[in-house]
Design an enzyme around this catalytic site. Structure first.
Site, PDB file in Angstrom:
ATOM      1  N   GLY A  74       0.825  -1.201   0.000  1.00 39.12           N
ATOM      2  CA  GLY A  74       0.000   0.000   0.000  1.00 39.12           C
ATOM      3  C   GLY A  74       0.859   1.251   0.000  1.00 39.12           C
ATOM      4  O   GLY A  74       0.648   2.171  -0.796  1.00 39.12           O
TER       5      GLY A  74
ATOM      6  N   HIS B 184      -1.781   5.570   8.815  1.00 37.03           N
ATOM      7  CA  HIS B 184      -0.833   4.518   9.218  1.00 37.03           C
ATOM      8  C   HIS B 184       0.617   4.949   8.965  1.00 37.03           C
ATOM      9  O   HIS B 184       1.457   4.873   9.861  1.00 37.03           O
ATOM     10  CB  HIS B 184      -1.178   3.235   8.456  1.00 37.03           C
ATOM     11  N   GLU B 185       0.894   5.391   7.752  1.00 32.01           N
ATOM     12  CA  GLU B 185       2.280   5.766   7.435  1.00 32.01           C
ATOM     13  C   GLU B 185       2.712   6.974   8.258  1.00 32.01           C
ATOM     14  O   GLU B 185       3.847   7.038   8.737  1.00 32.01           O
ATOM     15  CB  GLU B 185       2.466   6.054   5.936  1.00 32.01           C
TER      16      GLU B 185
END
Ligand code: B3K
Ligand code: ZN
Length: 867
Positions: free
Chosen positions: A262, A298-299
């Protein structure tokens, strides 16, 4: 050591040398990029006569120490290691290598994605760029100089802040970047290309101004706005909920089309799969909007949980991934609907993680043995890892959990640490004993919890006895009792919640279940009760409880927890599907239909939740509970129940469908929820197959002003195999044939058609100009969707599905081993199938095993599966 030999967690040794500073210089060229790496090396263990560096797929041009080029007798390359004879306390090492990014189809290290250069270094891609101590416990400060043709690559990016740039002769230019934070090599990134730039700013809580830059392919600027807004929400949320502020002056995100995962959290320069960035209402569905927000979050959250505090070794991967998934789930939940997000996460566990635990690749969230690290970016490490963090959160409560986080950063900021270090911080900050709890890190497999209940009318006591047993897994035969938090709710026969009391006092609704068998007695219970156990999926276990359809329906109608209501509904579906498959019933019961009718007609319920309550468990989730039932029986039975619901609730479904039609498109939670419910109704109506719904699907497909509705209509027609689906697919293709991301939806529709000719259509789709087997998104959308999303056809008894997947795995084995190793999953768990299918699959796995050039990625999975 042989390349095909596994590494053990317990073999960890701290490094003998470290590199504290690294200056990288890239002269970018499609086929011959020259990389000069100047390292300040320090000896950590005196009298170590050799420096051993990792490196592969490169040409080594020269090695120098303190400016002096070494004679070839001073170093050698053996088995992807550069061994240099040197025994100095500290020195400067210069390594010059040449690499070929344009031929790098593995998409690891430096490669070309379309017209741009980009990198992917986690886990061990940096060693494809230069020879280095490519391990996460070597932290260095990087400066990076990038030089390339200016017209083709106007943007030259790397980690940190840009400290210099300028033009050079011959139409070239350069930029120099400096990252002030020490980092492991897996967080290095470089991008060079021509993009459109969306920029913005974020003012941190302490008042610092951060430049936000999002780079997308030319012409796609408006499709980056949702990602940018998501980033700002993530930055703000992390300050508020976790007290964590961003630490650099610039945060860059680049969207690329060729990417194995992703996205990647490289310090200050995230590289994203364009699928996880680009969205507008015409091309992206509501699910994709949601997924983008969650991946952007998330990142970003990795900046603290992963980058500032990183992993000592790769066996500790869940230290950053489990924790960061927990954080992104909390982010989505705080900003949206907690129950809808929880249901999504639980479905991933039940459908994918439980299957992994039951298959040949079973491993603890902190693996003991790894052959190819890329094979361990799994639902176990990520999602079960997050469940383990969540259980600690449940046991400690939010306040003490946050104290644990604060202590973790206080102790370990700037370090590379272990999962044990994390648990120790949680334990020390909270005073909660997590000794037994630590087993969740080392024990693989899904615990099965059995509930035995009794009610004593004379004593007015309800007794709950639980047993736990984790079945043996291929990696580990002995299992021990785990510390399992059990959230419990008791309902009386009217469905009213009962306070839990022991010795006259109210007690908490979380039970600490720590023995193989344990009982709890509750007093002042005035009549028989229905127990709703593991509310909110309080532990990643499988529950076995003797409970009737009527009792489940009581929970569906009355529980104070939306999650429990959903969950009881799923259990009701499951037991009725099995009863039909076992020929104990002909159709779903009135109890189930009436329970659904109530849910459907309840105007007070969030439409998004109602939509989920109308969705049946996936075929693969059902198959895990009962692997004695044939693939086709599960498929047909589940479908029959869908059709029955569609027929018996036709009026109610139609009414809610109409009521949820919006006059104009909005992208807020309420509108998204209504679209979800509308499309869930349409799906059931389509499967029921009345002529009127064909018209409804056709209308919605033609008139939709957004991709969510258009694709939902197409999907309903396709799953119902309505005659109009052929034309609709053609219309869709002619409208979107130039947009790769939208075409992925088309490829998936082709792949998931429940029809015996599907393989012929898939082969045709592979010849479509937009299909490219070198692009992981295309592969997943077409081949992956067939193998994992079209269970009945994939498992066809003529073996054609298995053969098709294997033919493509043979190709991908050389093109992109990582991508191959991801889509092989549906072949691995053959032991759960009948003998005929087992033999067919084994023959295909053997074909792979016999390949002369089998990649490590596939070798590890194929040999484990055949073992
Ligand atoms: N850390 C990366 C995954 C890297 C995968 C390497 N095969 C993305 C993430 O989890 O945020
Ligand atoms: Zn991650």
């Amino acid at each position: 050591m042989s390349a095909m030999q596994a590494q053990l967690r317990t073999d960890y040794q701290s490094p003998q040398y470290t590199i504290e500073q690294l200056h990288l210089d890239f002269k970018l060229d499609e086929h011959a990029t020259i990389v000069t790496a100047v390292s300040q090396v320090k000896q950590l263990v005196a009298a170590t006569p050799q420096l051993v560096l990792d490196g592969e797929h490169m040409k080594l041009l020269s090695v120098a120490i303190d400016g002096e080029v070494l004679a070839q007798s001073r170093y050698r390359v053996i088995d992807n290691q550069l061994i240099i004879d040197v025994d100095l306390a500290s020195f400067e090492l210069t390594v010059i290598t040449e690499i070929d990014p344009a031929n790098n189809t593995a998409l690891e290290g430096l490669y070309k994605s379309g017209g741009a250069f980009c990198t992917q270094c986690e886990a061990q891609g940096f060693r494809r760029i230069t020879f280095f101590l490519d391990r996460p416990d070597v932290l260095a400060k990087y400066t990076t100089r990038v030089e390339a043709d200016k017209a083709q690559y106007p943007y030259l990016l790397s980690n940190g802040n840009k400290i210099d740039s300028g033009d050079l002769d011959g139409g070239r230019h350069f930029a120099v970047w400096q990252d002030p934070f020490p980092k492991p090599s897996y967080l290095f990134a470089l991008v060079a290309g021509d993009f459109d730039l969306l920029d913005d700013t974020f003012i941190t809580r302490s008042g610092r101004k951060v430049a936000l830059e999002l780079f997308v392919d030319r012409g796609n600027l408006h499709r980056g706005e949702h990602a940018m807004a998501s980033l700002k929400r993530a930055m703000k949320w992390d300050e508020e909920r976790f007290n964590l502020e961003y630490d650099l002056d610039i945060y860059m995100i680049v969207a690329v089309d060729f990417f194995n995962m992703g996205a990647m959290e490289n310090k200050g320069l995230n590289v994203f799969n364009s699928k996880a960035v680009l969205a507008d209402p015409q091309t992206a569905t509501d699910d994709e909007y949601h997924r983008i927000e969650s991946i952007i979050g998330h990142e970003y959250f990795h900046n603290w949980t992963g980058n500032r505090v990183t992993c000592r070794d790769w066996f500790q991967l869940s230290l950053k991934e489990g924790l960061t998934v927990f954080r992104d789930q909390e982010f989505s939940s705080d900003l949206g609907s907690p129950v809808v997000n929880r249901i999504d996460a639980v479905n991933v566990m039940r459908t994918h993680q439980f299957a992994e635990d039951a298959g040949p690749m079973a491993h603890p969230i902190r693996p003991e043995q790894v052959l190819e690290m890329n094979n361990f970016y799994t639902v176990t490490v990520y999602d079960k890892g997050s469940e383990v963090i969540r259980m600690m959160h449940t046991l400690l409560g939010e306040a003490r959990f946050q104290q644990g986080m604060a202590l973790y950063f206080e102790r370990h900021d700037g370090q590379a640490v272990t999962c044990d270090d994390f648990v120790a911080a949680m334990e020390d900050a909270s005073g909660v004993d997590l000794t037994q709890f630590r087993l969740w890190y080392s024990q693989s497999g899904t615990p099965v919890v059995k509930a035995i209940e009794s009610y004593d009318a004379d004593k007015q006591q309800y007794t709950l006895t639980l047993t736990q047993n984790t079945p043996a897994t291929p990696d580990q035969t002995e299992k021990q009792p785990l510390h399992i938090p059990v959230a419990i709710e008791l309902l009386d026969s009217e469905g009213k919640g009962i306070e839990l009391k022991r010795d006259g006092k109210v007690v908490a609704n979380i039970l600490n279940f720590v023995e193989a068998e344990q009982s709890w007695v509750f007093d002042q219970v005035s009549g028989p009760v229905v127990a709703s156990l593991f509310e909110n999926f309080s532990a990643p276990i499988k529950l076995e409880q003797n409970i009737s359809s009527q009792q489940l329906a009581l929970i569906v109608a009355n529980s104070s927890s939306d999650f429990s209501r959903y969950d009881a509904g799923q259990r009701l579906f499951t037991s009725e599907i099995f009863a039909i498959a076992d020929a104990e019933a002909e159709r779903a019961s009135d109890t189930l239909i009436n329970a659904l009718r109530k849910v459907l007609l309840d105007p007070t319920r969030d439409p998004a939740l109602v939509a989920l309550m109308l969705s049946l468990p996936a075929e693969s989730a059902l198959a895990q509970d009962r692997n004695d039932i044939d693939v086709e029986t599960i498929h047909l039975t589940r479908r029959a129940v869908l059709a029955q619901i569609g027929l018996e609730l036709e009026d109610e479904l139609l009414a809610r469908y109409r009521e949820c039609i919006a006059s104009s498109y909005q992208q807020d939670a309420a509108a998204v929820g209504r679209r979800a419910l509308k499309n869930a109704c349409l799906f059931l109506l389509a499967i029921a197959g009345k002529a009127t719904t064909q018209e409804l699907c056709g209308q919605q497909f033609a008139q939709a002003d957004n991709m969510t509705d258009r694709l939902a209509a197409l999907n309903a027609m396709n799953q119902a195999q309505l005659p109009i689906v052929k034309d609709a697919l053609a219309t869709f293709e002619s409208q979107w044939h130039q947009d790769a991301l939208v075409m992925d939806k088309w490829f998936s529709q082709v792949a998931m058609a429940p029809n015996a000719n599907v393989l012929a259509d898939i082969e045709k789709a592979m010849a479509h100009p937009m299909f490219d087997i070198a692009n992981p998104n295309r592969v997943r959308a077409l081949i992956g969707a067939f193998a994992s999303g079209n269970r009945n056809q994939f498992h066809a008894l003529d073996g054609s599905g298995y053969r098709f997947l294997t033919d493509n795995l043979v190709k991908l084995n050389t093109i992109n081993p990582q991508c191959a190793a991801r889509i092989i999953t549906p072949l691995l768990g053959w032991k759960e199938l009948d003998g005929e299918r087992q033999a067919l699959i084994k023959a295909q796995l053997q074909r792979l095993a016999d390949l002369p050039d089998l990649s490590r990625d596939l070798y590890e999975k194929v040999t484990k599966s055949l073992a």
